[in-house]
Motif scaffolding. Structure first.
Motif: not given
Length: 146
Positions: A115-117, A84-88
């Protein structure tokens, strides 16, 4: 058929609890493992086992050796890994675990927002499945039982 799922990712928020709760709501026969979620224990485990260390560098090194040992065993016993890669938060440990899963030949579901593509394009290309949400990852696992 119950599956063991290693939940790779940062330990600073409750995304794992969301996965567990939603899997239970779907009645999916999944058993979850992952990194130590008690952040203080994770940071201090080296000194708890090996004793006081002479500097912060040695403190961190001792803890990382034991955490890496734990991660390696649990990840290798897993049937599937969700990274899991989140934004925070910074995601170095997530990337390390995802790479380890790939090297170990473990099926990998990568969760990452739009945003992490770009920064995760190579890792995403190596994952078995890349999705944007926890719900989508669980639908992939639910598909195994249909």
């Amino acid at each position: 058929m119950a599956l063991s799922v290693y939940l790779a990712g940062q330990i600073h928020d409750d995304w794992r609890n969301e996965v567990r709760k939603k899997a239970e709501q779907k009645a999916l026969p999944l058993h979850f493992t992952g990194p130590q979620e008690d952040h203080s224990l994770s940071d201090d485990i080296g000194e708890k086992i090996l004793g006081e260390q002479p500097s912060k560098e040695y403190h961190d090194d001792a803890a990382s050796s034991i955490n890496n040992f734990r991660t390696r065993i649990l990840l290798q016993k897993a049937d599937v890994v969700i990274a899991y890669f989140g934004e925070s938060y910074k995601q170095w440990n997530t990337a390390l675990d995802a790479g380890s899963a790939i090297q170990a030949g473990k099926p990998l579901i990568l969760i990452r927002p739009d945003s992490l593509i770009h920064p995760l394009k190579e890792l995403s290309n190596q994952a078995d499945v890349t999705v944007k949400t926890i719900d989508q990852a669980l639908e992939v696992l639910a598909y195994l039982y249909k």
